[in-house]
Design a protein around this motif. Structure first.
Motif, PDB file in Angstrom:
ATOM      1  N   PRO A 211       0.839  -1.206   0.000  1.00 61.03           N
ATOM      2  CA  PRO A 211       0.000   0.000   0.000  1.00 61.03           C
ATOM      3  C   PRO A 211       0.875   1.258   0.000  1.00 61.03           C
ATOM      4  O   PRO A 211       1.652   1.488   0.922  1.00 61.03           O
ATOM      5  CB  PRO A 211      -0.806  -0.117   1.296  1.00 61.03           C
ATOM      6  CG  PRO A 211      -0.636  -1.546   1.750  1.00 61.03           C
ATOM      7  CD  PRO A 211       0.700  -1.979   1.242  1.00 61.03           C
ATOM      8  N   VAL A 212       0.754   2.039  -1.064  1.00 58.08           N
ATOM      9  CA  VAL A 212       1.577   3.229  -1.222  1.00 58.08           C
ATOM     10  C   VAL A 212       0.758   4.461  -0.849  1.00 58.08           C
ATOM     11  O   VAL A 212      -0.333   4.690  -1.394  1.00 58.08           O
ATOM     12  CB  VAL A 212       2.097   3.354  -2.667  1.00 58.08           C
ATOM     13  CG1 VAL A 212       2.875   4.658  -2.841  1.00 58.08           C
ATOM     14  CG2 VAL A 212       2.966   2.159  -3.008  1.00 58.08           C
TER      15      VAL A 212
ATOM     16  N   LYS B 103       5.417   6.783   0.570  1.00 55.67           N
ATOM     17  CA  LYS B 103       5.969   5.734   1.420  1.00 55.67           C
ATOM     18  C   LYS B 103       5.048   4.517   1.361  1.00 55.67           C
ATOM     19  O   LYS B 103       3.859   4.621   1.027  1.00 55.67           O
ATOM     20  CB  LYS B 103       6.124   6.201   2.865  1.00 55.67           C
ATOM     21  CG  LYS B 103       4.822   6.255   3.673  1.00 55.67           C
ATOM     22  CD  LYS B 103       5.135   6.469   5.149  1.00 55.67           C
ATOM     23  CE  LYS B 103       3.861   6.422   6.003  1.00 55.67           C
ATOM     24  NZ  LYS B 103       4.170   6.518   7.450  1.00 55.67           N
ATOM     25  N   VAL B 104       5.635   3.357   1.639  1.00 53.03           N
ATOM     26  CA  VAL B 104       4.850   2.132   1.784  1.00 53.03           C
ATOM     27  C   VAL B 104       4.333   2.092   3.209  1.00 53.03           C
ATOM     28  O   VAL B 104       5.099   2.346   4.157  1.00 53.03           O
ATOM     29  CB  VAL B 104       5.706   0.884   1.485  1.00 53.03           C
ATOM     30  CG1 VAL B 104       4.910  -0.392   1.748  1.00 53.03           C
ATOM     31  CG2 VAL B 104       6.190   0.921   0.043  1.00 53.03           C
ATOM     32  N   ARG B 105       3.042   1.815   3.364  1.00 51.81           N
ATOM     33  CA  ARG B 105       2.467   1.807   4.702  1.00 51.81           C
ATOM     34  C   ARG B 105       3.265   0.887   5.625  1.00 51.81           C
ATOM     35  O   ARG B 105       3.630  -0.223   5.272  1.00 51.81           O
ATOM     36  CB  ARG B 105       1.018   1.326   4.656  1.00 51.81           C
ATOM     37  CG  ARG B 105       0.358   1.278   6.048  1.00 51.81           C
ATOM     38  CD  ARG B 105      -1.033   0.723   5.960  1.00 51.81           C
ATOM     39  NE  ARG B 105      -1.911   1.698   5.326  1.00 51.81           N
ATOM     40  CZ  ARG B 105      -3.019   1.369   4.665  1.00 51.81           C
ATOM     41  NH1 ARG B 105      -3.333   0.090   4.506  1.00 51.81           N
ATOM     42  NH2 ARG B 105      -3.792   2.306   4.138  1.00 51.81           N
ATOM     43  N   GLY B 106       3.560   1.406   6.814  1.00 47.67           N
ATOM     44  CA  GLY B 106       4.356   0.667   7.776  1.00 47.67           C
ATOM     45  C   GLY B 106       5.784   1.133   7.838  1.00 47.67           C
ATOM     46  O   GLY B 106       6.476   0.857   8.831  1.00 47.67           O
ATOM     47  N   GLU B 107       6.260   1.823   6.795  1.00 48.85           N
ATOM     48  CA  GLU B 107       7.615   2.362   6.817  1.00 48.85           C
ATOM     49  C   GLU B 107       7.680   3.581   7.737  1.00 48.85           C
ATOM     50  O   GLU B 107       6.671   4.224   8.027  1.00 48.85           O
ATOM     51  CB  GLU B 107       8.062   2.724   5.405  1.00 48.85           C
ATOM     52  CG  GLU B 107       8.164   1.546   4.461  1.00 48.85           C
ATOM     53  CD  GLU B 107       9.215   0.540   4.875  1.00 48.85           C
ATOM     54  OE1 GLU B 107      10.241   0.977   5.455  1.00 48.85           O
ATOM     55  OE2 GLU B 107       9.015  -0.672   4.651  1.00 48.85           O
TER      56      GLU B 107
ATOM     57  N   LEU C 118      -2.399   1.654  -4.523  1.00 48.61           N
ATOM     58  CA  LEU C 118      -2.681   2.918  -3.844  1.00 48.61           C
ATOM     59  C   LEU C 118      -3.402   2.646  -2.529  1.00 48.61           C
ATOM     60  O   LEU C 118      -4.410   1.934  -2.487  1.00 48.61           O
ATOM     61  CB  LEU C 118      -3.543   3.812  -4.737  1.00 48.61           C
ATOM     62  CG  LEU C 118      -3.741   5.245  -4.240  1.00 48.61           C
ATOM     63  CD1 LEU C 118      -2.415   5.999  -4.173  1.00 48.61           C
ATOM     64  CD2 LEU C 118      -4.724   6.003  -5.129  1.00 48.61           C
ATOM     65  N   ALA C 119      -2.854   3.203  -1.444  1.00 43.74           N
ATOM     66  CA  ALA C 119      -3.453   3.013  -0.127  1.00 43.74           C
ATOM     67  C   ALA C 119      -4.775   3.772  -0.021  1.00 43.74           C
ATOM     68  O   ALA C 119      -5.022   4.738  -0.756  1.00 43.74           O
ATOM     69  CB  ALA C 119      -2.477   3.476   0.953  1.00 43.74           C
TER      70      ALA C 119
END
Length: 541
Positions: A407-408, A497-501, A522-523
């Motif tokens: 998820p971006v 960012k990628v979710r969680g980063e 896409l988040a």
């Protein structure tokens, strides 16, 4: 005083393990007596030549002893992994996944222990009788129905090996006496019928010994004519093949033997493979380079796509999270730790159907793409057989990983004109970004291979389109997708960012890294803002 009488003179009857040595020695001496120089007439133990022959016989007997625990179909001939199941094993297969249960059942003291059970199984007249024995109490309570044939095979294996080694000369004499070049199968049947009166084995076990001996003779016949085979041309090949048939090879063996020529006359790959594409010679002949076994990374990915629950699949370098080559989750052992730089391949697969656990699904994919190692990493008996089952090449470590969505989060300020519907602009831009991630880059679409390059498996080409796993997202591409909306005049403070980063990656970084087993999506978070530009000057464009 009465002198006790001496023991009467009796013929020596060898017993194991000396029987193996005696069999080899006697067979060797018979051969020497028939073929040695006429001047050599002293075949007594004191003769130096006999001493040397006995040394050689002892070495062979010792070798037999040392390899006694190997499967008999691997000694002394090479394992025929390509052969049909009934022709590859002696008389049964062991379910590799059940070996632990069998070992536990036979290790317990009592009537089900191996020490008690083995002589009972040996005393049965057939496999069916032995299975029926295990179907009665007390064994039925410990051994389930699927395990009973496997236990019977285990109980008989030592007897079969010992008989094959100790009575090798008896089997050889029977096969030689009944060898029929015109009908090898009929000759084998007559030899087996004769041996049934002298060997303590079941019918199918005797048939296996006969097949093994005839293959040994066939290999000797091929070795004697090897130079003719290697020198064969298109004109002389039929005569050489006929000579091999006259020497006792069956038609299939003669066909395979002709492949020993560096350039088999008129041979095409299909001549050396069965109808399912499995090679009949190992290692495969060079003419089979495009049709025989998985050779390239794309071959493995293509096999993975043949699984009915897989949509897309890629072979990605490194050992990624999922299931390792031996069926264990990555990270279970230090030898299969997650390592993107490991000298391994990971099949990243997209699951499109089915339910159940991820690990079980990935093991099934590995079994389809590579072979049975994922279900039984170190099998002594092969159980997972399929007409289209490939073999993992030595040295290739192939694992499997489920394709994940990364998820971006796209954070930006969209510059637009006064009066524009903010919600409509944000919704349109999000739809464009989502479509861009789903479609992937056009220049990275995998081209369909030409029709002439094919293998023995059903075609399972990669569906067109889609993002390639692990490819980074370039900021310039995101800007291009956003600018596709004519109402957007510019983009400010773009970051992703990628979710969680931990934090957002600024536009100055150039691109956003994506995990190697994932594609961007896409988040759901809405990180887009809109700024109205009061003028359309250069700094707002």
């Amino acid at each position: 005083m009465t002198t006790p009488p001496g023991a009467p003179i009796a013929r020596f009857v060898p017993e194991p393990p000396d029987a193996d040595w005696e069999t080899v020695r006697a067979r060797l001496m018979r051969r020497l007596a028939a073929t040695a120089a006429p001047g050599w007439t002293d075949h007594n133990p004191v003769d130096p030549g006999v001493t040397l022959a006995e040394v050689a016989a002892f070495g062979l007997a010792d070798l037999h002893y040392r390899v006694a625990e190997r499967r008999l179909d691997g000694w002394p001939l090479e394992t025929r992994g390509w052969a049909a199941d009934a022709d590859r094993h002696w008389h049964a297969s062991l379910p590799a996944g059940s070996l632990t249960a069998i070992a536990n059942a036979l290790a317990a003291p009592g009537p089900t222990s191996a020490v008690v059970l083995e002589p009972l199984v040996h005393g049965c007249a057939s496999a069916a009788e032995a299975v029926a024995l295990l179907s009665r109490a007390p064994w039925s309570a410990v051994l389930s129905a699927p395990l009973r044939p496997a236990v019977v095979a285990l109980m008989r294996s030592r007897l079969v090996r010992r008989t094959a080694q100790e009575r090798a000369d008896v089997v050889a004499d029977a096969v030689a006496a009944h060898r029929d070049p015109d009908d090898p199968a009929a000759g084998d049947a007559r030899a087996a019928a004769e041996l049934a009166f002298s060997l303590p084995l079941w019918e199918e076990e005797i048939a296996a010994l006969v097949r093994r001996e005839r293959r040994r003779l066939s290999r000797e016949a091929l070795a004697a004519r090897l130079e003719q085979v290697r020198a064969a041309t298109a004109a002389t090949a039929p005569a050489v093949r006929d000579a091999l048939l006259a020497d006792g090879l069956d038609p299939e063996e003669a066909r395979i033997a002709m492949a020993a020529a560096p350039e088999p006359p008129g041979t095409v790959p299909e001549d050396l493979e069965d109808p399912q594409g499995r090679t009949a010679v190992w290692p495969p002949h060079p003419v089979q380079a495009l049709t025989c076994e998985p050779v390239t990374a794309e071959d493995y990915a293509r096999r993975a796509r043949a699984h009915p629950q897989v949509g897309r699949a890629w072979a990605v370098p490194g050992r990624l999270p999922g299931v390792a080559w031996n069926g264990l989750p990555t990270g279970t052992l230090s030898s299969v730790a997650v390592d993107e730089d490991a000298a391994a391949l990971t099949l990243v697969v997209e699951r499109v159907a089915g339910t159940g656990g991820t690990d079980a699904f990935l093991r099934a994919v590995l079994r389809a793409a590579v072979g049975p190692e994922a279900g039984a990493p170190f099998p002594d008996w092969r159980t997972d057989r399929d007409d289209l089952e490939p073999r993992r090449l030595i040295g290739d470590e192939v694992g499997a990983s489920l394709l994940e969505d990364a998820p971006v989060l796209v954070q930006a300020v969209l510059v637009t004109g006064v009066g524009t519907d903010r919600a409509a602009v944000v919704a349109d831009v999000r739809a464009r970004l989502s479509a861009f991630f789903a479609a992937g880059r056009p220049e990275e679409t995998v081209a369909r291979p030409p029709a002439g390059v094919d293998g023995p498996w059903p075609r399972a080409d990669q569906p067109p389109g889609g993002w390639l796993p692990g490819r980074p997202v370039r900021f310039s591409e995101v800007v291009e997708a956003v600018a596709g909306n004519p109402l957007v005049h510019g983009v400010e403070r773009l970051a992703m960012k990628v979710r969680g980063e931990a934090g957002f990656v600024p536009q100055s970084a150039g691109q956003l890294p994506i995990p190697k087993n994932a594609v961007p999506a896409l988040a759901e978070d809405d990180c887009l803002r809109v700024r109205f530009a009061l003028a359309t000057e250069c700094h707002d464009a």
